[in-house]
Structures are given as structure tokens and as C-alpha cells.
Design a protein around this motif. Structure first.
Motif, PDB file in Angstrom:
ATOM      1  N   VAL A  51       0.937  -1.562   0.003  1.00 31.81           N
ATOM      2  CA  VAL A  51      -0.265   0.573   0.077  1.00 31.81           C
ATOM      3  C   VAL A  51       0.829   1.536  -0.224  1.00 31.81           C
ATOM      4  O   VAL A  51       1.224   1.238   1.114  1.00 31.81           O
ATOM      5  CB  VAL A  51      -0.511  -0.023   1.038  1.00 31.81           C
ATOM      6  N   VAL A  52       0.951   1.538  -1.202  1.00 33.23           N
ATOM      7  CA  VAL A  52       1.782   3.165  -1.643  1.00 33.23           C
ATOM      8  C   VAL A  52       0.951   3.572  -1.155  1.00 33.23           C
ATOM      9  O   VAL A  52       0.323   4.903  -2.103  1.00 33.23           O
ATOM     10  CB  VAL A  52       2.712   3.320  -2.695  1.00 33.23           C
ATOM     11  N   THR A  53       1.889   5.113  -0.016  1.00 38.51           N
ATOM     12  CA  THR A  53       1.565   6.333  -0.214  1.00 38.51           C
ATOM     13  C   THR A  53       2.132   7.775  -0.242  1.00 38.51           C
ATOM     14  O   THR A  53       3.518   7.391   0.402  1.00 38.51           O
ATOM     15  CB  THR A  53       0.676   6.505   1.229  1.00 38.51           C
ATOM     16  N   VAL A  54       1.648   8.506  -0.744  1.00 41.21           N
ATOM     17  CA  VAL A  54       3.323   9.730  -0.660  1.00 41.21           C
ATOM     18  C   VAL A  54       2.752  10.879   0.094  1.00 41.21           C
ATOM     19  O   VAL A  54       1.243  11.819  -1.016  1.00 41.21           O
ATOM     20  CB  VAL A  54       3.018  10.105  -2.706  1.00 41.21           C
ATOM     21  N   GLU A  55       3.829  11.217   0.597  1.00 44.55           N
ATOM     22  CA  GLU A  55       3.504  11.958   1.832  1.00 44.55           C
ATOM     23  C   GLU A  55       3.172  13.623   1.477  1.00 44.55           C
ATOM     24  O   GLU A  55       2.715  14.211   2.196  1.00 44.55           O
ATOM     25  CB  GLU A  55       3.798  11.465   2.764  1.00 44.55           C
ATOM     26  N   ASP A  56       4.097  13.554   0.222  1.00 39.42           N
ATOM     27  CA  ASP A  56       4.632  15.025   0.624  1.00 39.42           C
ATOM     28  C   ASP A  56       4.180  15.747  -1.072  1.00 39.42           C
ATOM     29  O   ASP A  56       4.193  16.276  -1.208  1.00 39.42           O
ATOM     30  CB  ASP A  56       5.617  15.580   0.960  1.00 39.42           C
ATOM     31  N   GLU A  57       2.561  14.808  -1.892  1.00 38.03           N
ATOM     32  CA  GLU A  57       2.487  15.543  -2.976  1.00 38.03           C
ATOM     33  C   GLU A  57       1.259  16.255  -2.932  1.00 38.03           C
ATOM     34  O   GLU A  57       0.949  17.141  -3.438  1.00 38.03           O
ATOM     35  CB  GLU A  57       2.095  13.880  -3.736  1.00 38.03           C
ATOM     36  N   ILE A  65      -2.829   6.478   6.208  1.00 40.96           N
ATOM     37  CA  ILE A  65      -4.230   6.139   5.827  1.00 40.96           C
ATOM     38  C   ILE A  65      -3.742   4.548   4.855  1.00 40.96           C
ATOM     39  O   ILE A  65      -4.595   3.799   5.099  1.00 40.96           O
ATOM     40  CB  ILE A  65      -4.545   7.251   5.050  1.00 40.96           C
ATOM     41  N   ALA A  66      -1.850   4.582   4.535  1.00 40.59           N
ATOM     42  CA  ALA A  66      -2.034   3.392   4.148  1.00 40.59           C
ATOM     43  C   ALA A  66      -1.332   2.077   5.391  1.00 40.59           C
ATOM     44  O   ALA A  66      -1.701   1.194   5.095  1.00 40.59           O
ATOM     45  CB  ALA A  66      -0.153   3.529   4.079  1.00 40.59           C
ATOM     46  N   ASP A  67      -1.213   3.044   6.649  1.00 38.37           N
ATOM     47  CA  ASP A  67      -1.142   2.081   7.919  1.00 38.37           C
ATOM     48  C   ASP A  67      -2.761   1.326   8.268  1.00 38.37           C
ATOM     49  O   ASP A  67      -3.133   0.529   8.614  1.00 38.37           O
ATOM     50  CB  ASP A  67      -0.865   2.263   8.982  1.00 38.37           C
ATOM     51  N   ALA A 106      -7.036  -3.458   7.096  1.00 43.12           N
ATOM     52  CA  ALA A 106      -7.648  -3.728   7.126  1.00 43.12           C
ATOM     53  C   ALA A 106      -7.476  -4.738   6.215  1.00 43.12           C
ATOM     54  O   ALA A 106      -8.309  -6.293   5.834  1.00 43.12           O
ATOM     55  CB  ALA A 106      -8.860  -3.203   6.131  1.00 43.12           C
ATOM     56  N   LEU A 107      -6.509  -5.150   4.759  1.00 38.53           N
ATOM     57  CA  LEU A 107      -6.728  -6.272   4.198  1.00 38.53           C
ATOM     58  C   LEU A 107      -6.100  -6.969   5.297  1.00 38.53           C
ATOM     59  O   LEU A 107      -6.025  -8.254   4.631  1.00 38.53           O
ATOM     60  CB  LEU A 107      -5.394  -5.949   2.893  1.00 38.53           C
ATOM     61  N   GLN A 108      -5.646  -6.999   6.207  1.00 36.32           N
ATOM     62  CA  GLN A 108      -4.825  -8.056   7.027  1.00 36.32           C
ATOM     63  C   GLN A 108      -5.823  -8.884   7.497  1.00 36.32           C
ATOM     64  O   GLN A 108      -5.649  -9.772   7.676  1.00 36.32           O
ATOM     65  CB  GLN A 108      -3.696  -7.833   7.702  1.00 36.32           C
ATOM     66  N   ARG A 109      -6.801  -8.163   8.171  1.00 31.71           N
ATOM     67  CA  ARG A 109      -7.508  -8.765   8.482  1.00 31.71           C
ATOM     68  C   ARG A 109      -8.704 -10.009   7.771  1.00 31.71           C
ATOM     69  O   ARG A 109      -9.601 -10.280   8.201  1.00 31.71           O
ATOM     70  CB  ARG A 109      -9.050  -7.468   9.040  1.00 31.71           C
ATOM     71  N   ARG A 110      -8.278  -9.388   6.206  1.00 26.66           N
ATOM     72  CA  ARG A 110      -9.901 -10.051   4.755  1.00 26.66           C
ATOM     73  C   ARG A 110      -8.450 -11.175   4.913  1.00 26.66           C
ATOM     74  O   ARG A 110      -8.976 -11.966   3.995  1.00 26.66           O
ATOM     75  CB  ARG A 110      -9.746  -8.978   4.522  1.00 26.66           C
ATOM     76  N   GLY A 111      -7.184 -11.323   5.114  1.00 20.23           N
ATOM     77  CA  GLY A 111      -6.399 -12.761   5.063  1.00 20.23           C
ATOM     78  C   GLY A 111      -5.341 -12.154   4.250  1.00 20.23           C
ATOM     79  O   GLY A 111      -4.687 -12.934   3.921  1.00 20.23           O
ATOM     80  N   PHE A 112      -5.441 -11.011   3.516  1.00 18.75           N
ATOM     81  CA  PHE A 112      -3.724 -11.145   3.031  1.00 18.75           C
ATOM     82  C   PHE A 112      -3.275 -10.725   3.579  1.00 18.75           C
ATOM     83  O   PHE A 112      -2.352  -9.321   5.017  1.00 18.75           O
ATOM     84  CB  PHE A 112      -4.325  -9.339   1.796  1.00 18.75           C
ATOM     85  N   ARG A 113      -1.402 -10.725   3.037  1.00 17.03           N
ATOM     86  CA  ARG A 113      -0.316 -10.100   2.872  1.00 17.03           C
ATOM     87  C   ARG A 113       0.108  -8.640   3.464  1.00 17.03           C
ATOM     88  O   ARG A 113       0.006  -8.891   1.157  1.00 17.03           O
ATOM     89  CB  ARG A 113       0.410 -11.630   3.233  1.00 17.03           C
TER      90      ARG A 113
END
Length: 275
Positions: free
Chosen positions: A184-190, A198-200, A205-212
Motif C-alpha cells: 500500500v503505497v502512499t505519497v506523503e508530500d504530494e 491512511i496506508a496503515d 484492513a487487508l490483513q484482517r481479510r487474509g491478505f499479506r
């Protein structure tokens, strides 16, 4: 489980996409476990009815020459695709000048996604991308000639918490191989992201759904946002970058947002665009 179908539209006027990009798109379809439905568009050039034109230039002869080149390109591309994907469904269509975009956009809506061989120097590829991204209603993956992934077990999502980013995420996740990774890539200064972390938040949320999943917060450090996103996706090991396609249409004049336009100009890995 249904058989996922990737739509591959190829316009041959004024030129076809480069062969390496076409082959790369077919290879990516296999990596995504998709069958290929290819449509090759042969141009039909209207003949002039002006009696004076024949005295100046052979307009009808020029039109016939364009049609013959387009027809020959369709035949050549059909052989190229058959060699790369023997089970692909390939059909040729003769369309009026300028009609390939509407025809491809309509056909794309019957498939799971569209794969577009990309070349920043090929007008037909640019026009096809803009038409399908904004009008087809299905995810569109731009495929550069350099794409060689045998599987897609790692995707990067350009995340800013927006509606189009969420759409891109939902379109990309079904394409991820079982047990694959999500960066999950977030650009912080754009631009202002509205809320911190928001990336965390998405990663959890993805980890709770079973994604790595993994949060990757970056800064531009003098790079364009397009370069930053693609460099980060590649350094993380992703085979696909997913992002929302920004823009609006006014009299078919597309105005692309900065990140999307930059990715269009210099594509370094397959990029999924949702709108």
C-alpha cells in the motif's frame, strides 16, 4: 469459478502497437489466468466524391493503400497472437475511420478487464487507452513492451483514500495470486491526504481479510509522482501497479491528472487503471 477473459483491442490505424508490447500483453493475460479475446480493427476509409480531387491527387488510391496496409496488419497481428496464445479468440472487424474506439469500448464491457499494449509514441495506443479507461467501465491494464511477469503474486496500490483508489484496489485484488503480497503505497508530500496513517489503516484492513499487506509511505524527493510510484512498486517487487484514473471528458477532450498522465508517458511496469 468462472473463466476470466481479458479483452485485447488492437487498432491498426494510423499504426498498430509495437509487437513486443502485444506479446507482453498476451503473456500477462496468462500470468493473470485469463483467456484472451482479441479484436483487430481494420480501417474503412471514406472515398471522396469530389470530381476535382482526382486532378490533384489520387485520393481514392491513397485510401485504398491505407486500407490494404491496415488489412495486412490485422493478418500479421493475428499470426503474432496465435503464436503467443494458441487458445486465444481472435476476430477482425472492419470499421469506419475513427470507429475503432467506440467499437472497442463497447466490446470491453463484456469482459473482465482490458489489456492494452502500450507505446507512448503510438497515437492509436494512446487514444485506445483514454477511451477505455474513461468509458468502458472495466479495469484497464496498460502493458509496456518490457513486461515479462510469469505470475502476479505482488501488487502495489497507489493509495490516497479516494473513491477511484478504492475502485482500483477492488479491481486489482482478484488478480492477485493466492497467498500474494499487497504493498500500500502512499505519497506523503504530494497532496493533503486528509488523515494521517491512511496506508496503515488500509494495510490493517487487508490483513484482517487474509491478505499479506504492507504499508509503504514515501516522499517524492525531487521525482515526479509517476516516477516515485513506479520506482517504489518495482523496488518492492510488485509485478502490477494499481491506481485510480483521474480525468473528465468535455467534447471528448480528456484532461488527465498529474499522476495518471505521468504514468502514461513513461510506463515501466503494467499499470491497472480504474475510473
Amino acid at each position: 469459478m468462472h473463466n476470466r477473459i481479458a479483452y485485447l483491442p488492437l487498432s491498426t490505424y494510423p499504426e498498430a502497437p509495437p509487437d513486443p508490447a502485444v506479446t507482453a500483453a498476451v503473456v500477462l493475460a496468462a500470468a493473470l489466468n485469463c483467456g484472451v479475446q482479441a479484436s483487430l480493427f481494420e480501417v474503412d476509409v471514406p472515398k471522396t466524391a469530389s470530381p476535382i480531387s482526382g486532378f490533384l491527387i489520387n485520393v481514392e488510391g491513397m485510401a485504398q493503400a491505407v486500407e490494404q496496409r491496415s488489412k495486412a496488419e490485422c493478418a500479421r497481428l493475428q499470426t503474432l497472437i496465435a503464436g503467443a496464445a494458441p487458445k486465444a479468440t481472435v476476430a477482425s472487424h472492419k470499421v469506419m475511420l475513427g470507429g475503432a474506439l467506440d467499437a472497442a469500448t463497447t466490446e470491453a464491457r463484456t469482459c473482465d478487464l482490458a489489456l492494452l499494449p502500450w507505446s507512448a509514441d503510438t497515437i492509436s495506443a494512446q487514444d485506445m487507452a483514454q477511451s477505455l479507461v474513461f468509458d468502458a467501465g472495466v479495469p484497464v491494464i496498460l502493458v509496456p513492451p518490457t513486461a515479462t511477469a510469469a505470475s502476479v503474486n505482488h501488487i502495489a496500490i497507489a493509495w490516497d483514500g479516494s473513491r477511484v483508489a478504492a475502485r482500483a484496489l477492488c479491481d486489482a485484488l482478484p488478480l492477485l495470486a493466492e497467498g500474494g503480497h499487497v504493498s500500500v503505497v502512499t505519497v506523503e508530500d504530494e497532496k493533503s491526504l486528509g488523515a494521517p496513517g491512511i496506508a496503515d489503516t488500509l494495510t490493517a484492513a487487508l490483513q484482517r481479510r487474509g491478505f499479506r499487506a504492507k504499508a509503504v509511505n514515501i516522499t517524492l524527493d525531487g521525482r515526479t509522482i509517476a516516477a516515485a510510484l513506479q520506482e517504489t512498486a518495482l523496488s518492492e517487487g510488485a509485478q502490477l501497479l494499481a491506481m485510480g484514473g483521474f480525468g473528465h471528458s468535455r467534447l471528448r477532450d480528456f484532461i488527465l491528472g498529474g499522476a495518471t498522465k505521468g504514468v502514461f508517458a513513461e510506463l515501466r511496469l503494467p499499470v491497472l487503471l480504474s475510473h
